[in-house]
Design a protein around this motif. Structure first.
Motif, mmCIF file in Angstrom:
data_model
loop_
_atom_site.group_PDB
_atom_site.id
_atom_site.type_symbol
_atom_site.label_atom_id
_atom_site.label_comp_id
_atom_site.label_asym_id
_atom_site.label_seq_id
_atom_site.Cartn_x
_atom_site.Cartn_y
_atom_site.Cartn_z
ATOM 1 N N HIS A 40 0.810 -1.215 0.000
ATOM 2 C CA HIS A 40 0.000 0.000 0.000
ATOM 3 C C HIS A 40 0.853 1.279 0.000
ATOM 4 C CE1 HIS A 40 1.055 -0.871 4.126
ATOM 5 N NE2 HIS A 40 0.847 0.401 4.392
ATOM 6 N N THR A 41 2.178 1.133 -0.133
ATOM 7 C CA THR A 41 3.042 2.301 -0.029
ATOM 8 C C THR A 41 3.730 2.654 -1.341
ATOM 9 O OG1 THR A 41 4.925 0.959 0.681
ATOM 10 C CG2 THR A 41 3.554 1.905 2.414
ATOM 11 N N LEU A 60 1.581 6.550 1.765
ATOM 12 C CA LEU A 60 0.501 5.712 1.259
ATOM 13 C C LEU A 60 0.334 5.943 -0.243
ATOM 14 C CD1 LEU A 60 -2.203 6.001 4.036
ATOM 15 C CD2 LEU A 60 -0.688 4.078 3.560
#
Length: 134
Positions: A95-96, A126
């Motif tokens: 998710h990064t 993010l």
């Protein structure tokens, strides 16, 4: 900033960026070591830093994910640099968005920037998502 080309199927946004400082250092390192690659293992201590190797010195497998490919070209030629991450680490960081930066200090002796008195560092945020209802 230099965005990596998207390399993951069904994705349209880059997951990795180089700061201008890291791109400048990579151009310098390329002159000494030739083609380069990154691997992010997610281990402890120095293993949590992105490691830069001469291309092919770190053997990747199906246990690794190619997150992106940079082109840090010079006037002479394009210089592609792949950024790999262990599949296990990618499960945590999926998710990064990662930014590869450079800071003063010694990193691991295995990463080619170590003799330069600097080390690569990951800054993360993010991933931006598109709101399907917007």
């Amino acid at each position: 900033m230099i965005e990596a080309a998207v390399t993951l199927a069904d994705e349209t946004r880059s997951r990795v960026t180089l700061t201008d400082t890291s791109a400048t250092l990579l151009r310098h390192l390329w002159q000494s070591y030739g083609p380069l690659m990154f691997h992010q293992s997610g281990g402890c201590c120095d293993g949590s830093s992105p490691m830069c190797y001469p291309a092919g010195d770190f053997i990747t497998s199906d246990q690794d994910v190619l997150l992106g490919r940079f082109e840090i070209g010079t006037a002479d030629a394009a210089q592609p640099i792949d950024f790999w991450m262990s599949r296990e680490q990618f499960a945590y960081w999926s998710h990064t968005h990662l930014t590869v930066d450079v800071v003063p200090g010694r990193g691991s002796g295995f990463s080619v920037e170590a003799p330069e008195g600097v080390r690569f560092l990951i800054r993360s945020r993010l991933m931006e998502t598109v709101d399907p209802f917007a």
